[in-house]
Design a protein around this motif. Structure first.
Motif, mmCIF file in Angstrom:
data_model
loop_
_atom_site.group_PDB
_atom_site.id
_atom_site.type_symbol
_atom_site.label_atom_id
_atom_site.label_comp_id
_atom_site.label_asym_id
_atom_site.label_seq_id
_atom_site.Cartn_x
_atom_site.Cartn_y
_atom_site.Cartn_z
ATOM 1 N N TYR A 318 22.477 -22.864 66.517
ATOM 2 C CA TYR A 318 21.729 -22.554 65.462
ATOM 3 C C TYR A 318 22.191 -22.568 63.916
ATOM 4 O O TYR A 318 21.262 -22.904 63.203
ATOM 5 C CB TYR A 318 21.151 -21.096 65.635
ATOM 6 C CG TYR A 318 20.285 -20.885 66.921
ATOM 7 C CD1 TYR A 318 19.332 -21.224 67.095
ATOM 8 C CD2 TYR A 318 21.057 -20.334 68.064
ATOM 9 C CE1 TYR A 318 18.139 -20.914 68.111
ATOM 10 C CE2 TYR A 318 20.063 -20.095 69.139
ATOM 11 C CZ TYR A 318 18.996 -20.298 69.166
ATOM 12 O OH TYR A 318 17.955 -20.212 70.269
ATOM 13 N N ARG A 339 15.169 -17.811 74.192
ATOM 14 C CA ARG A 339 13.884 -17.794 74.151
ATOM 15 C C ARG A 339 13.127 -18.237 72.844
ATOM 16 O O ARG A 339 11.898 -18.620 72.601
ATOM 17 C CB ARG A 339 13.236 -16.272 74.286
ATOM 18 C CG ARG A 339 13.418 -15.986 75.777
ATOM 19 C CD ARG A 339 12.768 -14.572 76.136
ATOM 20 N NE ARG A 339 11.254 -14.496 75.608
ATOM 21 C CZ ARG A 339 10.441 -14.967 76.346
ATOM 22 N NH1 ARG A 339 10.504 -15.518 77.558
ATOM 23 N NH2 ARG A 339 9.046 -14.984 76.240
ATOM 24 N N SER A 340 14.003 -18.262 71.855
ATOM 25 C CA SER A 340 13.689 -18.507 70.418
ATOM 26 C C SER A 340 13.375 -20.130 70.237
ATOM 27 O O SER A 340 13.118 -20.713 69.185
ATOM 28 C CB SER A 340 14.527 -17.994 69.313
ATOM 29 O OG SER A 340 16.036 -18.323 69.568
ATOM 30 N N GLY A 341 14.036 -20.793 71.307
ATOM 31 C CA GLY A 341 13.878 -22.291 71.296
ATOM 32 C C GLY A 341 15.111 -23.023 70.508
ATOM 33 O O GLY A 341 16.227 -22.265 70.327
ATOM 34 N N GLU A 343 14.695 -25.068 67.423
ATOM 35 C CA GLU A 343 14.101 -25.659 66.417
ATOM 36 C C GLU A 343 15.147 -26.549 65.438
ATOM 37 O O GLU A 343 14.894 -27.698 65.020
ATOM 38 C CB GLU A 343 13.431 -24.614 65.282
ATOM 39 C CG GLU A 343 12.570 -25.369 64.353
ATOM 40 C CD GLU A 343 11.670 -24.324 63.669
ATOM 41 O OE1 GLU A 343 10.524 -24.660 62.942
ATOM 42 O OE2 GLU A 343 11.955 -23.202 63.758
ATOM 43 N N SER A 361 12.944 -24.568 79.372
ATOM 44 C CA SER A 361 12.521 -23.473 78.347
ATOM 45 C C SER A 361 12.049 -22.282 79.214
ATOM 46 O O SER A 361 11.670 -22.493 80.305
ATOM 47 C CB SER A 361 11.487 -23.982 77.555
ATOM 48 O OG SER A 361 10.914 -22.658 76.969
ATOM 49 N N ASN A 363 10.475 -20.067 77.419
ATOM 50 C CA ASN A 363 9.397 -19.416 76.396
ATOM 51 C C ASN A 363 8.242 -20.809 76.428
ATOM 52 O O ASN A 363 8.834 -21.416 75.287
ATOM 53 C CB ASN A 363 10.084 -18.754 75.195
ATOM 54 C CG ASN A 363 8.963 -18.353 74.226
ATOM 55 O OD1 ASN A 363 7.871 -18.436 74.542
ATOM 56 N ND2 ASN A 363 9.552 -17.831 73.134
ATOM 57 N N SER A 366 7.630 -21.254 72.017
ATOM 58 C CA SER A 366 8.914 -21.868 71.190
ATOM 59 C C SER A 366 8.868 -23.315 71.800
ATOM 60 O O SER A 366 9.177 -24.213 71.066
ATOM 61 C CB SER A 366 9.952 -21.015 71.349
ATOM 62 O OG SER A 366 10.735 -21.313 73.010
ATOM 63 N N ARG A 369 6.291 -25.380 70.051
ATOM 64 C CA ARG A 369 6.698 -25.760 68.657
ATOM 65 C C ARG A 369 7.623 -27.056 68.913
ATOM 66 O O ARG A 369 7.274 -27.842 67.994
ATOM 67 C CB ARG A 369 6.792 -24.475 68.119
ATOM 68 C CG ARG A 369 7.464 -24.703 66.746
ATOM 69 C CD ARG A 369 8.627 -23.462 66.351
ATOM 70 N NE ARG A 369 9.890 -23.688 67.205
ATOM 71 C CZ ARG A 369 10.718 -22.608 67.396
ATOM 72 N NH1 ARG A 369 10.305 -21.447 67.081
ATOM 73 N NH2 ARG A 369 11.743 -23.020 68.241
ATOM 74 N N ASP A 370 8.517 -26.842 69.555
ATOM 75 C CA ASP A 370 9.610 -27.734 69.397
ATOM 76 C C ASP A 370 9.067 -29.240 70.126
ATOM 77 O O ASP A 370 9.410 -30.316 69.683
ATOM 78 C CB ASP A 370 10.779 -27.274 70.282
ATOM 79 C CG ASP A 370 11.511 -26.245 69.792
ATOM 80 O OD1 ASP A 370 11.202 -25.924 68.385
ATOM 81 O OD2 ASP A 370 12.599 -25.687 70.223
#
Length: 417
Positions: A318, A339-341, A343, A361, A363, A366, A369-370
């Motif tokens: 991250y 869970r936040s992916g 990005e 994944s 989630n 997220s 989105r990715d």
């Protein structure tokens, strides 16, 4: 009593009526009565049941908060979980092929966190009641592996020794081939007498390993987990896929997604769930922020003959994602983020031309989105495999395959990434 019609299920598995009002243990199309209490209904009675309603297989279902969907048919739950992923993708104008969902069987969970507390007459252990801090005992749980169920008795004894009167222990029990790996949190501070009592308990209960607030108290037999050919000794409480069926399903999807790649990066690699099996046929660069898990994976690789090179790195993806120049020689990437992916990492992948990506994944939001970022960068979302290893819950997992031809869309603005 007022009548309400359930319109749909929310992402937590609760029925949602006009209002909105949230109604646990109901299904779309059902007519119910109840009294409104802010955004929930109380005293709910089913007036018109759904054709998808079934009798819950577990007698603890109505009180226990461990499961939320035992009142729905397997067919309904499968379609609903695939629908969650499909809806998340549609919100980003994405479509793809969905493979048939793979669902883990009952009594197959190999890992659970029990709440264990002292009582006036002794101790009790189980799961929290739905929406409550009340502990419900679950001696006939239909979710957990039978050998994992023996951890309930261990949790009670640990509560007698190390729980305060004010708070319940969080006892995470993982089934290993040679016994139970038990990690306890929320207990009394360790001192000499408690340490001695816990060591005696570990021996008497024949636990493979017992740790208390991440400190190992005793190890009778190292609780190895097998990933491919390798045996790995995870740190106490380390992440592990919930069922062996779910792990095998995700690994199979990852293998299909990366094809015959010879050089692979496994990002958010954990203890080597994917990296070590893939090292049987490919060179792997494995990255994980937790140094303990990375060291466990590296040790497992070093102790296993016949594996191809594995390079490991403890790195917070991250804050410091792998950059395009570090991906130049890669044929494929495996992504399995929290869970936040992923990005920030996906931004860097979009600048590369790594031909294939296997994205795992937990989630769908997220992930979608990715996925949109990858598709805008020129990747194709070839297929999605939904995996339901958290049976009877609202939790959804998936694996997906992305590929790229090597040509970017002519209107792609790389400065946007």
């Amino acid at each position: 009593m007022t009548e309400f019609k359930i319109r749909r299920l929310g992402h937590h598995g609760d029925g949602i009526a006009e209002g909105p009002f949230y109604v646990p243990m109901t299904l779309p199309g059902e007519v119910v009565t109840g009294e409104t209490d802010q955004q929930t209904l109380t005293g709910v009675r089913i007036v018109t049941p759904s054709d998808d309603r079934v009798s819950a297989p577990c007698r603890h279902f109505k009180s226990c908060g461990g499961c939320s969907l035992q009142h729905a048919s397997d067919e309904f739950v499968a379609a609903w979980k695939v629908g969650i992923v499909r809806t998340a993708l549609e919100a980003h104008d994405l479509e793809t092929v969905f493979k048939p969902i793979l669902t883990s069987p009952p009594n197959s969970r190999r890992r659970a966190t029990f709440a264990a507390k002292r009582t006036k007459k002794g101790a009790m252990a189980g799961f929290y009641a739905r929406g409550s801090d009340v502990v419900i005992e679950v001696p006939d749980c239909q979710l957990l592996h039978p050998e994992l169920m023996t951890g309930l008795d261990a949790a009670k004894e640990l509560a007698l020794v190390g729980a305060s009167r004010k708070a319940a222990l969080a006892v995470t029990v993982t089934l290993a081939p040679n016994g139970l790996d038990v990690a306890v949190a929320m207990g009394k501070p360790l001192d000499g007498p408690l340490r001695q009592n816990l060591a005696e308990l570990c021996d008497r209960l024949k636990l493979a390993r017992l740790s208390w607030e991440n400190e190992v108290i005793g190890t009778r037999k190292p609780p190895f987990q097998r990933f491919g050919k390798a045996e790995v000794l995870p740190p106490p409480g380390a992440f592990l896929q919930a069922t062996q069926h779910g792990e095998a399903s995700l690994l199979s999807a990852v293998r299909e997604a990366i094809g015959n790649a010879a050089n692979i990066a496994d990002l958010f690699a954990g203890c080597g769930t994917f990296a070590l099996p893939l090292a049987q046929t490919a060179s792997v660069y494995a990255v994980e922020s937790d140094a303990g898990m990375i060291n466990a994976m590296d040790q497992g690789w070093r102790m296993t003959k016949g594996l191809k090179p594995l390079r490991v790195e403890a790195r917070d993806l991250y804050r410091r994602p792998v950059l395009p120049d570090e991906m130049r020689k890669l044929d494929a990437i495996v992504l399995d983020p929290p869970r936040s992916g992923a990005e920030r990492q996906v931004v860097e992948i979009c600048k590369s031309l790594v031909p294939r990506i296997a994205y795992v994944s937990c989630n769908p939001v997220s992930f979608a989105r990715d996925a949109q970022m990858l598709v805008k960068a020129g990747y194709s979302l070839d297929w999605v495999q939904v995996v339901d290893q958290f049976r009877w819950s609202a939790h959804v997992e998936l694996a997906a395959c992305f590929s790229i031809s090597g040509k970017r869309p002519s209107d792609l603005n790389l400065t946007a990434f």
